[in-house]
Design a protein around this motif. Structure first.
Motif, short mmCIF file in Angstrom:
data_model
loop_
_atom_site.label_atom_id
_atom_site.label_comp_id
_atom_site.label_asym_id
_atom_site.label_seq_id
_atom_site.Cartn_x
_atom_site.Cartn_y
_atom_site.Cartn_z
N THR A 137 -8.24 -8.70 8.61
CA THR A 137 -6.86 -8.41 8.24
C THR A 137 -6.83 -7.51 7.00
N LEU A 138 -7.73 -7.83 6.06
CA LEU A 138 -7.83 -7.06 4.82
C LEU A 138 -8.20 -5.60 5.12
N TRP A 139 -9.29 -5.41 5.88
CA TRP A 139 -9.77 -4.04 6.13
C TRP A 139 -8.83 -3.27 7.06
N ALA A 140 -8.01 -3.99 7.79
CA ALA A 140 -7.03 -3.30 8.64
C ALA A 140 -5.82 -2.89 7.81
N GLY A 141 -5.80 -3.30 6.54
CA GLY A 141 -4.76 -2.82 5.63
C GLY A 141 -3.57 -3.75 5.46
N TYR A 142 -3.69 -4.98 5.94
CA TYR A 142 -2.57 -5.91 5.78
C TYR A 142 -2.65 -6.60 4.43
N HIS A 143 -1.51 -6.69 3.80
CA HIS A 143 -1.43 -7.33 2.49
C HIS A 143 -2.00 -8.75 2.53
N ASP A 144 -1.71 -9.46 3.62
CA ASP A 144 -2.11 -10.88 3.71
C ASP A 144 -3.61 -11.11 3.58
N PRO A 149 -8.65 -16.94 -0.34
CA PRO A 149 -8.12 -18.21 0.18
C PRO A 149 -7.89 -19.19 -0.98
N ASP A 150 -6.93 -20.10 -0.79
CA ASP A 150 -6.53 -20.99 -1.89
C ASP A 150 -7.69 -21.76 -2.51
N ASP A 151 -8.64 -22.19 -1.67
CA ASP A 151 -9.70 -23.05 -2.20
C ASP A 151 -10.95 -22.26 -2.58
N VAL A 152 -10.85 -20.94 -2.68
CA VAL A 152 -12.03 -20.13 -3.02
C VAL A 152 -11.82 -19.48 -4.39
N LEU A 155 -12.35 -13.51 -7.14
CA LEU A 155 -11.33 -12.50 -7.38
C LEU A 155 -11.26 -11.61 -6.15
N PRO A 156 -10.11 -10.96 -5.91
CA PRO A 156 -10.06 -9.99 -4.81
C PRO A 156 -11.08 -8.90 -5.10
N PHE A 157 -11.62 -8.27 -4.05
CA PHE A 157 -12.64 -7.26 -4.35
C PHE A 157 -12.03 -6.03 -4.99
N SER A 158 -12.90 -5.33 -5.73
CA SER A 158 -12.43 -4.17 -6.49
C SER A 158 -12.89 -2.89 -5.82
N ILE A 159 -11.96 -1.97 -5.63
CA ILE A 159 -12.31 -0.65 -5.09
C ILE A 159 -12.40 0.37 -6.21
N GLU A 358 7.63 -2.74 6.02
CA GLU A 358 7.31 -3.40 4.73
C GLU A 358 6.37 -2.60 3.86
N ILE A 359 6.00 -1.37 4.29
CA ILE A 359 4.89 -0.76 3.56
C ILE A 359 5.21 -0.38 2.11
N PHE A 360 6.47 -0.30 1.77
CA PHE A 360 6.81 -0.01 0.36
C PHE A 360 7.00 -1.30 -0.46
N ASP A 361 6.88 -2.44 0.21
CA ASP A 361 7.33 -3.68 -0.44
C ASP A 361 6.41 -4.24 -1.52
N HIS A 362 5.15 -3.85 -1.50
CA HIS A 362 4.23 -4.52 -2.43
C HIS A 362 3.78 -3.58 -3.55
N ILE A 363 4.57 -2.58 -3.84
CA ILE A 363 4.14 -1.61 -4.85
C ILE A 363 4.68 -1.98 -6.22
N TYR A 364 5.99 -2.09 -6.33
CA TYR A 364 6.61 -2.47 -7.60
C TYR A 364 7.53 -3.65 -7.37
N ASP A 365 7.70 -4.43 -8.42
CA ASP A 365 8.68 -5.52 -8.35
C ASP A 365 10.06 -4.90 -8.16
N THR A 366 10.36 -3.90 -9.02
CA THR A 366 11.62 -3.16 -8.85
C THR A 366 11.24 -1.73 -8.49
N ILE A 367 11.63 -1.31 -7.33
CA ILE A 367 11.20 0.00 -6.82
C ILE A 367 11.83 1.14 -7.64
N THR A 368 11.08 2.23 -7.85
CA THR A 368 11.61 3.35 -8.63
C THR A 368 12.59 4.14 -7.74
N PRO A 369 13.51 4.90 -8.35
CA PRO A 369 14.48 5.67 -7.55
C PRO A 369 13.78 6.64 -6.59
N GLU A 370 12.69 7.31 -7.05
CA GLU A 370 12.00 8.27 -6.18
C GLU A 370 11.44 7.56 -4.95
#
Ligand SMILES: Cc1ncc(C[n+]2csc(CCOP(=O)(O)OP(=O)(O)O)c2C)c(N)n1
Ligand SMILES: [Mg+2]
Length: 388
Positions: A137-144, A149-152, A155-159, A358-370
């Motif tokens: 799911t991760l490598w296919a580009g899904y946020h989820d 996982p909760d019990d692991v 840290l998320p991997f770093s690119i 949803e692709i713009f949804d996880h960028i900013y808490d409050t989206i910029t006007p642009e």
């Protein structure tokens, strides 16, 4: 060689300069500067032989668990490559030939220890408890797929290369202050080691005696840059020694050496005796990522010798010769691993559904006007095309 007794230091089993065959691309012996003696560890040689007296005291069931994890990592690797070529993955960073580094570095960790990986560490992530369908799911580009996982306790991997090493060091420094008796393992590549942040992290860790193990997977290449264009002194472990970090070179294609060195380093960290740098010598046999074609910058003849140094082949030679496994067992386990990966793929295919809106949804808490205006354009386009 040390065995695994906590108080015994690792004794060099070979000359550091001849620890493992020189990386063909770079001939890393040529410009090595002597900064004093860097210990080096190889236990299982490329023929699957162990020198008398060097065998570590590791239970058979642990050895077999590790062998299986290496096979699973490889099965996942080749399936993911195929899925990317079939258009089912966004991208992927293969790990072919680095399985001993991968599994060896997390083998001594318990649930309460931390692991902060870079992007090529899926074998280690599976060992730590990430499901393969989550990684797909991760490598296919899904946020989820990105959050651990909760019990692991990973840290998320770093690119962004090297970026995770300072935060990992900060966590280790906090652990020391909190008298947390566990440790942090952080991994990065030979190329990442050119980032100043990593040497800053090492200095902080050494001054603070933080419970952290730095694992530099020296696979000879940073995309198209070979090690000799990256490092003035190709003995990367010497850098740690320069900062006062206990530093050792390990044959990264030798799973027994990796397990032994990592266990000792983690135990040292947990005892409050400070950080260790492990330079694991290995080779990136495959692509940098699926966006890469190494044939345009790397002669295939440089890869050839590493087939015989394959960490799985070497381990299986020894496991079968010492009657811990038969070749039929190895074949059976390979098939079982393949089936596990196929089951994960089936689950992934069924459950991962794209949500283009949803692709713009996880960028900013409050989206910029642009961005908001781009989002609206995009949504109108989806409407025109009748995409949900
Ligand atoms: C800060 C930063 N600069 C550049 C890149 C592009 N980049 C991605 S991987 C990579 C090479 C990393 O090589 P290495 O650290 O040896 O790790 P390996 O890929 O060999 O495992 C580069 C330059 C990046 N991701 N982050
Ligand atoms: Mg590299």
């Amino acid at each position: 060689m040390s065995g695994l007794e906590p108080d015994k230091p690792i004794e060099a089993s070979c000359d550091p300069m001849q620890a493992s065959p020189p990386l063909p691309a770079s001939g890393f012996n040529t410009r090595a500067i002597d900064l004093g003696r860097i210990e080096c560890l190889q236990i299982l040689d490329e023929h699957g032989d162990i020198e008398e007296g060097l065998q570590p005291d590791i239970e058979d069931n642990e050895l077999l668990r590790v062998h299986r994890a290496m096979l699973l990592s490889r099965a996942f690797d080749s399936r993911m490559l195929a899925m990317q070529r079939q258009g089912q993955m966004g991208t992927f960073a293969p790990n072919l030939g680095q399985e001993a580094c991968m599994i060896g570095q997390v083998w001594p960790l318990g649930d309460e220890d931390w692991f902060s990986p870079s992007y090529r560490a899926f074998g280690a992530q599976i060992w730590r408890g990430w499901s393969m369908e989550r990684l797909m799911t991760l490598w296919a580009g899904y946020h989820d797929g990105f959050p651990p996982p909760d019990d692991v306790k990973d840290l998320p991997f770093s690119i962004v290369i090297g970026s995770h090493v300072l935060p990992a060091t900060g966590i280790a420094m906090a652990m020391r202050r909190a008298k947390d008796p566990h440790c942090m393992v952080v991994n990065f590549g030979d190329g990442a080691f050119s980032q100043g942040a990593i040497t800053e992290a090492m200095n902080f860790a050494a001054v603070d005696q933080a419970p952290i193990v730095f694992v530099c997977e020296n696979n000879g290449w940073a995309i198209s840059t070979p090690l000799d264009k990256q490092a003035g002194n190709e003995v990367l472990a010497a850098r740690g020694a320069g900062y006062g970090v206990h530093s050792i070179r390990v044959d990264g294609n030798d799973i027994l050496a990796m397990m032994t060195a990592m266990k000792e380093a983690c135990d040292r960290a947990r005892r409050g005796e400070g950080p260790t740098l492990i330079e694991a010598i290995t080779f990136r046999m495959s692509l940098h990522t699926t966006a890469d074609d190494p044939t345009v910058y790397r002669d295939e003849s440089l890869v050839e010798p590493w087939h015989n140094r394959c960490p799985i082949r070497r381990f299986e030679l020894w496991l079968t010769r010492t009657n811990r496994l038969t070749t039929q067992d190895c074949d059976r386990i390979r098939e079982e691993c393949e089936q596990e990966v196929l089951d994960a793929r089936a689950y992934f295919r069924k459950n991962a559904t794209a949500k283009p809106r949803e692709i713009f949804d996880h960028i900013y808490d409050t989206i910029t006007p642009e961005l908001e205006s781009q989002r609206m354009d995009y949504l109108r386009r989806l409407d025109r095309k009748g995409v949900e």
